[in-house]
Design an enzyme around this catalytic site. Structure first.
Site, PDB file in Angstrom:
ATOM      1  CB  SER A 158      -3.843 122.599   0.134  1.00 43.76           C
ATOM      2  OG  SER A 158      -2.572 123.128   0.443  1.00 43.76           O
ATOM      3  CE1 TYR A 184      -1.747 121.842  -4.933  1.00 41.75           C
ATOM      4  CE2 TYR A 184      -0.926 123.182  -3.121  1.00 41.75           C
ATOM      5  CZ  TYR A 184      -1.421 121.990  -3.596  1.00 41.75           C
ATOM      6  OH  TYR A 184      -1.596 120.929  -2.732  1.00 41.75           O
TER       7      TYR A 184
END
Length: 310
Positions: A158, A184
């Site tokens: 990501s 994350y």
């Protein structure tokens, strides 16, 4: 090493990338293959003739989608249970897999859990699900990929890799104050490093791994964030978000390519400072030394839980 470019780009869709690709006789696994961009990834692979296993936590919810894919063909969709935060589930899934595996798309993930949560083995849950679970699954399926005599692994990273490196001295937030986005970001940096580590070890076996930033797509992934915050002009549809995964999984343009990070259907630039538009991959997320250290973290964890031998 020259950056790889393709005729595809930001607006390309999975169906455009898969056009003309023949996958009859090929077998694939897509984790989280019945939700988010996993839906379009699975759809594209089946449309090219592949036999695709949707590896999901809730099989009942995936059955209707599998039936839809099977009605369209020409490939086949199957459903099997896989909980990436549960080592017993990972081992059961791998133990029951028979025959070759040509494509493994490590697609499933969770994002920005508001409070610190841990897996049953005591690992921070975003790292456990997004990286460690996929790492264990991939290692256990190595023999099946060797049988394929040319396999590809897609590791879903990501743009959040730009938020944090892997903090090896406190990877589970035992000392740091927990931050949902830092956790994350660390997990997604780990996913990028996984592709680097896999390529270094397995490319001689004909197994090629690459990492992908699919882009900003409004899915259930953002259920803890209040929805997608990315400016409209940088948002993608699920079909566009799956395009780079399909490029890495199936396109002949990527034959023999591994250990790299792609976004918008092209290899991303390596950056040393986070850009305002969150494009590119941080140097620490593709660093071979970091990949080696992270590999050892994963192997030690699997061995400690008796999933693999030392």
């Amino acid at each position: 090493m020259n950056r790889i470019t393709t005729p595809f780009g930001f607006h390309s869709t999975a169906s455009e990338v898969i056009a003309g690709v023949e996958l009859s006789g090929k077998r694939a696994i897509v984790t989280g293959g019945a939700s988010g961009i996993g839906i379009e990834t699975s759809r594209a692979l089946v449309s090219a003739g592949a036999e695709v296993t949707l590896a999901v936590r809730r099989p009942e919810a995936a059955m209707a989608f599998a039936a839809e894919l099977n009605a369209l063909g020409p490939g086949i969709a199957r459903v099997d249970v896989l909980d990436l935060a549960d080592l017993n589930s990972i081992k059961r899934f791998a133990d029951t897999w028979k025959g070759p595996l040509h494509i493994l798309v490590n697609n499933a993930g969770i994002m920005a859990l508001p409070t610190l949560e841990q897996s049953a083995e005591g690992r921070e849950l975003q790292l456990a699900t997004n990286y460690l679970g996929h790492f264990g699954l991939t290692l256990l399926l190595k023999d099946a990929m060797i049988q394929a005599q040319g396999a590809r692994i897609v590791c879903l990273s990501s743009s959040a890799n730009l938020l944090s490196p892997v903090v090896f001295d406190d990877i589970d937030f035992d000392f740091r104050f927990y931050d949902p986005y830092v956790a994350y970001g660390q997990a997604k940096s780990a996913c990028a490093l996984m592709a680097v580590g896999l390529h270094a070890r397995w490319s001689d076996d004909g197994i090629y791994a690459n990492a992908v930033n699919p882009g900003a797509i409004a899915t259930n992934l953002q259920k803890h964030t209040g929805g997608l915050k990315t400016p409209k002009e940088r948002q993608k549809t699920p079909a566009q978000g799956a395009a780079t995964s399909i490029l890495l999984a199936a396109s002949p343009l990527l034959d023999g390519v591994g250990g790299r990070y792609f976004e918008d259907c092209n290899e991303a630039p390596i950056v040393t400072k986070r850009p305002a538009d969150f494009t590119g991959v941080a140097r620490y997320a593709v660093d071979p030394g970091n990949a080696e250290r992270l590999w050892n973290v994963g192997v030690d964890w699997l061995a400690a839980n008796q999933i693999i031998g030392r």
